[in-house]
Design a protein around this motif. Sequence first.
Motif, mmCIF file in Angstrom:
data_model
loop_
_atom_site.group_PDB
_atom_site.id
_atom_site.type_symbol
_atom_site.label_atom_id
_atom_site.label_comp_id
_atom_site.label_asym_id
_atom_site.label_seq_id
_atom_site.Cartn_x
_atom_site.Cartn_y
_atom_site.Cartn_z
ATOM 1 N N ALA A 1 14.584 -59.567 -23.014
ATOM 2 C CA ALA A 1 13.811 -58.362 -22.732
ATOM 3 C C ALA A 1 14.378 -57.599 -21.543
ATOM 4 O O ALA A 1 14.077 -56.422 -21.353
ATOM 5 C CB ALA A 1 12.355 -58.725 -22.465
ATOM 6 N N LEU A 2 15.238 -58.253 -20.764
ATOM 7 C CA LEU A 2 15.734 -57.653 -19.531
ATOM 8 C C LEU A 2 17.191 -57.212 -19.607
ATOM 9 O O LEU A 2 17.649 -56.463 -18.741
ATOM 10 C CB LEU A 2 15.586 -58.650 -18.367
ATOM 11 N N ILE A 3 17.934 -57.663 -20.614
ATOM 12 C CA ILE A 3 19.379 -57.415 -20.613
ATOM 13 C C ILE A 3 19.844 -56.879 -21.963
ATOM 14 O O ILE A 3 19.185 -57.044 -22.991
ATOM 15 C CB ILE A 3 20.158 -58.705 -20.277
ATOM 16 N N TYR A 4 21.014 -56.213 -21.932
ATOM 17 C CA TYR A 4 21.706 -55.823 -23.159
ATOM 18 C C TYR A 4 22.588 -56.973 -23.653
ATOM 19 O O TYR A 4 22.507 -57.397 -24.795
ATOM 20 C CB TYR A 4 22.609 -54.612 -22.907
ATOM 21 N N ARG A 5 23.491 -57.402 -22.768
ATOM 22 C CA ARG A 5 24.442 -58.443 -23.128
ATOM 23 C C ARG A 5 24.602 -59.398 -21.957
ATOM 24 O O ARG A 5 24.262 -59.073 -20.817
ATOM 25 C CB ARG A 5 25.822 -57.851 -23.471
ATOM 26 N N PHE A 6 25.162 -60.567 -22.259
ATOM 27 C CA PHE A 6 25.465 -61.524 -21.199
ATOM 28 C C PHE A 6 26.784 -62.210 -21.526
ATOM 29 O O PHE A 6 27.241 -62.221 -22.671
ATOM 30 C CB PHE A 6 24.346 -62.559 -21.051
ATOM 31 N N ALA B 1 18.289 -56.352 -32.024
ATOM 32 C CA ALA B 1 16.987 -57.027 -31.966
ATOM 33 C C ALA B 1 16.389 -56.949 -30.568
ATOM 34 O O ALA B 1 15.176 -56.748 -30.410
ATOM 35 C CB ALA B 1 17.142 -58.486 -32.401
ATOM 36 N N ASN B 2 17.233 -57.099 -29.545
ATOM 37 C CA ASN B 2 16.737 -57.002 -28.171
ATOM 38 C C ASN B 2 16.154 -55.624 -27.895
ATOM 39 O O ASN B 2 15.094 -55.487 -27.268
ATOM 40 C CB ASN B 2 17.870 -57.282 -27.178
ATOM 41 N N ILE B 3 16.854 -54.578 -28.354
ATOM 42 C CA ILE B 3 16.372 -53.214 -28.129
ATOM 43 C C ILE B 3 15.050 -52.991 -28.857
ATOM 44 O O ILE B 3 14.092 -52.438 -28.300
ATOM 45 C CB ILE B 3 17.430 -52.187 -28.586
ATOM 46 N N LEU B 4 14.979 -53.429 -30.117
ATOM 47 C CA LEU B 4 13.744 -53.256 -30.883
ATOM 48 C C LEU B 4 12.589 -54.003 -30.230
ATOM 49 O O LEU B 4 11.469 -53.477 -30.116
ATOM 50 C CB LEU B 4 13.948 -53.748 -32.315
#
Length: 454
Positions: free
Chosen positions: A379-384, A217-220
């Motif tokens: 919007a700024l990261i892949y994972r945390f 979802a973040n990538i999309l």
Amino acid sequence: MSRGGPLRRLTYYLGAFHKRRLFQQGLRESTAADRWTADEIRAYHDRRLTELVRDAAAHIPFYRDLYARAGVDVARFSGLADLPQLPTISKADLLEHGPRMVRPGVSELRIVRHTTGGSTGTIATLASQRGIASYENGCIFALWSRIGVRRGDPIVTLRGALLDGGRRLYERDRLEKRLTISTYHLKDDTVDEIVRLIDDYRPKWLHVYPSALTLLANILQRTGRRLASPPRGILCGSEAVYPWQIELFRTVFGCRVYSHYGHGELALLGGWCEGAMTFHFLPNHGYLELLDADGRPITAPDQTGELTGTGYLNWVMPLIRFRTADYGAWDAPGPCPACGREHQRLARIDGRGQEYLVLRDGTRFPLTNINALHGMFFALIYRFQFVQDVPGRATLRIMPAVELTPPRMAEIRAAFAYLGPLGLDLDIVPVPDIPLTRAGKQRIVVTSEDLARA
């Protein structure tokens, strides 16, 4: 054709028939349990608990010795009223006493062994009778059917599958109408192919680990892509799904979100109903207790306790009063206002014990309370991942999806600054990678020891 070919095919079809029969049994019995009255549910638990405890004490060495040491008169045990007299068990018992918890004399041909707890770093081996997974899958399907899932519906799965040793992006199961996509390949440079696969497959449902779908979802959202044909719903399981994830999924995929709770130990299974995001626990699967830190039962709504389960499915290695290290709170007593079921209900499940941060005064701070986890952040990261070793201080590791310029880092730090006055000093550190677990999940809160062991 080899001489063993027909025999192998016969064995395959007999096995498939047996699994199908157990699946249908789980579906049928779980659906029937939806109609039980409160008195019928209580009588069922009284009967099953009495049978289970007496049988375990008579035939399984671990329970015979455990109850003898605790002074439990098993012959007088009579169900729910006597359950608090029994000692609880935990994953530590599985690790230390596992072989003595297995019913003696059962042929290895009838037993399946699997590990659980890979996401916590503490891996225990469980034994169960063959076919138990098929029965539980039927129970899960009964939960899904509450929101309209039907046999034969095409489903895309994002649940940690490592396909062909990590060399394959996806796998189709035409018989089950399921497309499995490897969570290990969810990256910007594969998103076009993943979107094409999903669009071509046109699934009605996405069956996901919430952490895996969060990454997609973040990538999309970051790249402005959308699925051509949104699914009817998202089926979450195996991890807690947080409010910020539900909001993200609804925004990106434009459909309803459903969640169920279960675990590899097979002691408990529950899911949301069709009208409310409260967890209804299937009485035919097991009995749920909430216990405080001292092992005392919690009965009041909204008071957090540890989910403790007694499972009815596994007669090879039964778990009686098993403390899961997951935490939640009861819903209001009485039938569900949305659906009328009389099942045990939790208003929320906060996730595993390690999915809390600990403030300076020792207060546990659930991740559900961290309101900085929103669209700007993702919007700024892949994972945390949070790393915490002492109360009141933690490190937030972030895996950048874009260049984290000084203004962007300042924006992230400002979003989390409110945690300081609450009792948590937070360092924010970009890292090149945050590996998934062996099961393809992402751990949200870890310790330095966990990282060294990974």
